[in-house]
Design a protein around this motif. Structure first.
Motif, mmCIF file in Angstrom:
data_model
loop_
_atom_site.group_PDB
_atom_site.id
_atom_site.type_symbol
_atom_site.label_atom_id
_atom_site.label_comp_id
_atom_site.label_asym_id
_atom_site.label_seq_id
_atom_site.Cartn_x
_atom_site.Cartn_y
_atom_site.Cartn_z
ATOM 1 N N GLN A 182 0.673 -1.034 -0.506
ATOM 2 C CA GLN A 182 0.009 0.066 -0.087
ATOM 3 C C GLN A 182 0.959 1.087 0.046
ATOM 4 N N GLN A 183 1.908 1.539 0.989
ATOM 5 C CA GLN A 183 2.797 2.174 0.710
ATOM 6 C C GLN A 183 3.280 2.620 -0.354
ATOM 7 N N GLN A 184 3.966 2.010 -1.496
ATOM 8 C CA GLN A 184 4.432 1.785 -2.463
ATOM 9 C C GLN A 184 2.658 2.237 -3.427
ATOM 10 N N ILE A 185 2.119 1.943 -3.383
ATOM 11 C CA ILE A 185 1.075 2.593 -4.038
ATOM 12 C C ILE A 185 0.775 4.489 -4.300
ATOM 13 N N ALA A 186 0.637 4.463 -2.761
ATOM 14 C CA ALA A 186 0.621 5.671 -2.098
ATOM 15 C C ALA A 186 1.711 6.441 -2.265
ATOM 16 N N ARG A 187 2.930 5.915 -2.647
ATOM 17 C CA ARG A 187 4.412 6.970 -2.714
ATOM 18 C C ARG A 187 4.636 6.593 -4.555
ATOM 19 N N TRP A 188 3.863 5.884 -5.671
ATOM 20 C CA TRP A 188 4.317 5.949 -7.048
ATOM 21 C C TRP A 188 3.603 6.078 -8.307
ATOM 22 N N SER A 189 1.581 6.061 -7.145
ATOM 23 C CA SER A 189 0.546 6.168 -8.275
ATOM 24 C C SER A 189 0.256 6.910 -8.640
ATOM 25 N N ASN A 190 -0.113 7.412 -10.424
ATOM 26 C CA ASN A 190 -0.542 8.440 -11.165
ATOM 27 C C ASN A 190 -2.130 9.009 -10.485
ATOM 28 N N ALA A 191 -1.732 8.821 -9.511
ATOM 29 C CA ALA A 191 -3.221 9.832 -9.060
ATOM 30 C C ALA A 191 -2.581 11.032 -8.729
ATOM 31 N N ASP A 192 -3.504 12.286 -8.986
ATOM 32 C CA ASP A 192 -3.605 13.915 -8.458
ATOM 33 C C ASP A 192 -3.724 13.790 -6.858
ATOM 34 N N ILE A 193 -4.369 12.464 -6.544
ATOM 35 C CA ILE A 193 -4.326 13.005 -5.015
ATOM 36 C C ILE A 193 -4.171 11.887 -4.125
ATOM 37 N N VAL A 194 -3.246 11.989 -3.410
ATOM 38 C CA VAL A 194 -3.487 10.248 -2.660
ATOM 39 C C VAL A 194 -3.730 10.988 -0.581
ATOM 40 N N ILE A 195 -4.937 9.520 -0.379
ATOM 41 C CA ILE A 195 -5.692 9.895 0.898
ATOM 42 C C ILE A 195 -4.449 8.836 1.136
ATOM 43 N N TYR A 196 -3.968 8.852 2.563
ATOM 44 C CA TYR A 196 -3.915 6.856 3.586
ATOM 45 C C TYR A 196 -4.365 7.063 4.450
ATOM 46 N N VAL A 197 -5.070 5.729 4.556
ATOM 47 C CA VAL A 197 -5.837 6.174 6.097
ATOM 48 C C VAL A 197 -5.073 4.179 6.974
ATOM 49 N N GLY A 198 -4.174 5.542 8.393
ATOM 50 C CA GLY A 198 -3.845 3.927 8.419
ATOM 51 C C GLY A 198 -4.775 3.942 9.993
ATOM 52 N N CYS A 199 -6.362 2.481 9.710
ATOM 53 C CA CYS A 199 -6.855 2.020 10.431
ATOM 54 C C CYS A 199 -6.510 0.733 11.753
ATOM 55 N N GLY A 200 -6.438 1.259 12.608
ATOM 56 C CA GLY A 200 -5.978 -0.130 13.837
ATOM 57 C C GLY A 200 -4.780 -0.055 13.357
ATOM 58 N N GLU A 201 -3.948 -0.010 12.487
ATOM 59 C CA GLU A 201 -2.401 -0.417 12.533
ATOM 60 C C GLU A 201 -1.394 -0.172 13.625
#
Length: 598
Positions: free
Chosen positions: A248-267
């Motif tokens: 998931q962190q790799q997707i957040a770092r490298w995806s070609n989306a305009d905006i990235v929202i990372y929700v750490g839920c209970g980790e």
């Protein structure tokens, strides 16, 4: 809901579940509990009694203390200043809270999500003038929120009518009036640069569209083998230690989306600390700016209140929908939905609701579906197309994919990246199992790959998966009777599958060169692996021993090629094709001569 505040008293306390006597309160309304001022929301009504679930621990709170209804449901503030922020599960800014209460969040603390003092440079929409008819989603003007993100100030849902005025260009705080609209009833609405929206209510849009382009993550096993479309729904299930968070962190770092929202839920807290510390230091591969300029984080660690954990996913998806309404492609990562479901289970148990599968409430499947269905590509009211791609991590106990959260999620999503403990133990990362994973987006993604990269993409992908499937069959035979039972052609099939696994599928997140792989490099590596296999298969038919092919220098280089050259060095990757052709042709000529001599 009305803004009228109602007062009452606490009657009963059961963990995060508090019963209050609060006449006139409504279901879903936010409530302040006790002298500490703990926040919660009404989840059921029993006459004059309201059952409230609080977002914080109720330790020390006593029956008889006051309760106050606030007149609105759990809502988030949406406006300039969100981007680059770090919030808790109910959208309190953690950096500001740290300044006020230190390392731990003081109970009852209330800090607005958006800075009221900061002023923003507002540029009005020159196409609007007094008398223009406006409605939800119409862009009133823009604010440069970060260097990367242009924030569009929109008419909020539920407001339409005649535009009376728009503020001139200048600096304003988020509470300043930037426009006034008179609705058909003659009521004038004062609009500011921010709006409130209840998190459990999906934001409206004009119509839903089908996804048309893949979300490029830079991870070969995802983009090439199990693609995800922008606006799609995906899941990353896997046992402890299989690498869900890293994927998931790799997707957040490298995806070609305009905006990235990372929700750490209970980790676990240490995993979120790694995110919070590393993300601000990362450069955006698409803009050259800092990644946090188009990223926001919602952090609710395992030691934070359980009810706020359940709310955190709704908070994240609502902010994602807000940026979607501006016409942006947003990717939201929820890590993990299993912890979110456990929060549902705990609250359900406190309420005395009948448990079903493994203690989860009967509404688990419908709640999961309701969250995932808020993803999608849509036509917005005023900013063209926008999308929310939702990818949730799932943590099945013991890696059992038949448990309720995983099985229900599998029925809902369109892309399933199943992580394997066996692959992780073998140090094969990402440990996405190509046998049990699937994507329903292959045909749509193929159109993009054929147009933008190469018309043979789908053929190469199909050949690789077929070879991997054959590898699984032959590996079972080897485990039973040994490799001697296989013919040279079958042993070469194993070698070809090994080339794909080691030269294409494996990708280290810690390798500076290989942590991101462009679509062009992805196809080049896959094409080379398939070419080597097919050329070798033809040579084996001529009688070349498989052992000779296995010891060719090009075999070792093919496995290392991914880490030798970056995506910017594609020419060197493509040049390897000439080495392959030369080596294979040399072997063919040698054995052709040998055949003539015989």
């Amino acid at each position: 809901m009305s803004d009228t505040k109602r007062t009452g008293i606490i009657r009963d306390i059961n963990g995060p579940i508090v019963t209050v006597e609060l006449p006139g309160v409504r279901s879903g309304e936010q409530v302040k509990i006790g002298e500490l001022g703990l926040f919660g929301e009404v989840i059921s009504l029993r006459g004059q009694l309201a059952v409230v679930q609080t977002y914080e621990s109720t330790d020390g709170v006593r029956p008889g203390e006051p309760a106050q209804g606030l007149g609105w449901p759990l809502s988030v503030e949406l406006g300039p200043g969100l981007m680059g922020g770090i919030f808790d599960g109910v959208q309190r800014p953690l950096e500001k809270i740290a300044l006020e209460s230190g390392d731990y969040i003081r109970r009852g603390i209330s800090v607005p999500a958006l800075d009221r003092a900061r002023e923003w440079e507002f540029e009005p929409n020159r196409e609007l003038s007094p008398g223009t008819k406006v409605g939800p989603g119409v862009v009133l003007g823009t604010v440069q929120e970060t260097t990367t993100v242009l924030h569009r100030i929109m008419v909020p849902p539920g407001v339409e009518g005649e535009l009376l005025e728009v503020a001139p260009a200048g600096e304003y705080d988020i509470e300043s009036t930037i426009a006034r609209v008179r609705d058909p009833r003659g009521i004038s609405h004062r609009l500011s640069m921010y709006q409130r929206w209840p998190v459990r209510k999906p934001r409206p849009y004009l119509r839903r569209d089908d996804g048309i382009s893949p979300l490029i993550t830079g991870q070969r096993v995802i983009d090439t083998f199990f693609p995800q479309l922008k606006g799609g729904k995906g899941a990353v299930p896997g046992p402890f230690g299989a690498g869900k968070t890293v994927v998931q962190q790799q997707i957040a770092r490298w995806s070609n989306a305009d905006i990235v929202i990372y929700v750490g839920c209970g980790e676990r807290g240490n995993e979120l600390v790694d995110v919070l510390e590393s993300f601000p230091e990362l450069d955006d591969p698409y803009t050259g700016r800092k990644l946090m300029e188009r990223t926001l984080l919602v952090a609710n660690t395992s030691n934070m209140p359980v009810v706020a954990r359940e709310a955190s996913v709704y908070v994240g998806i609502t902010m994602a929908e807000y940026y979607r309404d501006m016409g942006y492609d947003v990717v939201m990562l929820a890590d993990s939905t299993s912890r979110w479901a456990e929060a549902l289970r705990e609250v359900s148990g406190r309420l005395g609701q009948m448990p079903v599968e493994e203690g989860y409430p009967a509404y688990l499947a419908s709640r999961l579906a309701a969250v995932y269905e808020r993803a999608g590509r849509v036509e917005t009211y005023g900013a063209g197309s926008g999308s929310v791609t939702l990818i949730g991590a799932v943590s099945p106990p013991g890696g059992d994919f038949s448990e309720p959260v995983t099985s229900h999620t599998k029925d809902i999503i369109e892309t399933f990246w199943a992580l394997s403990k066996e692959l992780a133990d073998a140090r094969h990362y990402p440990s996405i199992d190509w046998v049990t994973s699937f994507s329903k987006h292959v045909q749509t993604a193929a159109q993009w790959w054929h147009k933008e990269i190469d018309p043979d993409w789908e053929k190469r992908r199909t050949s690789a998966l077929a070879l991997l499937a054959r590898d699984a069959e032959l590996s079972r035979i080897v485990n039973l009777v040994g490799p001697e039972a296989l013919s040279d052609a079958q042993r070469w099939e194993l070698e070809g599958a090994s080339l794909i696994k080691e030269g294409v599928l494996q990708q280290s997140a810690l390798d500076e060169i290989d942590t991101f792989c462009s679509p062009q490099k992805q196809f080049a590596l896959l094409d080379l692996a398939i070419t080597i296999y097919k050329r070798g298969a033809a040579l084996i038919k001529l009688g070349v021993p498989v052992s000779e092919l296995q010891h060719l220098p090009l075999m070792a280089k093919m496995r290392r090629l991914k880490s030798m050259y970056s995506s910017e060095q594609l020419d060197q990757v493509l040049a390897f094709r000439a080495e392959v052709d030369h080596a294979m042709e040399s072997v063919r000529i040698e054995y052709a001569k040998h055949g003539e001599q015989v």
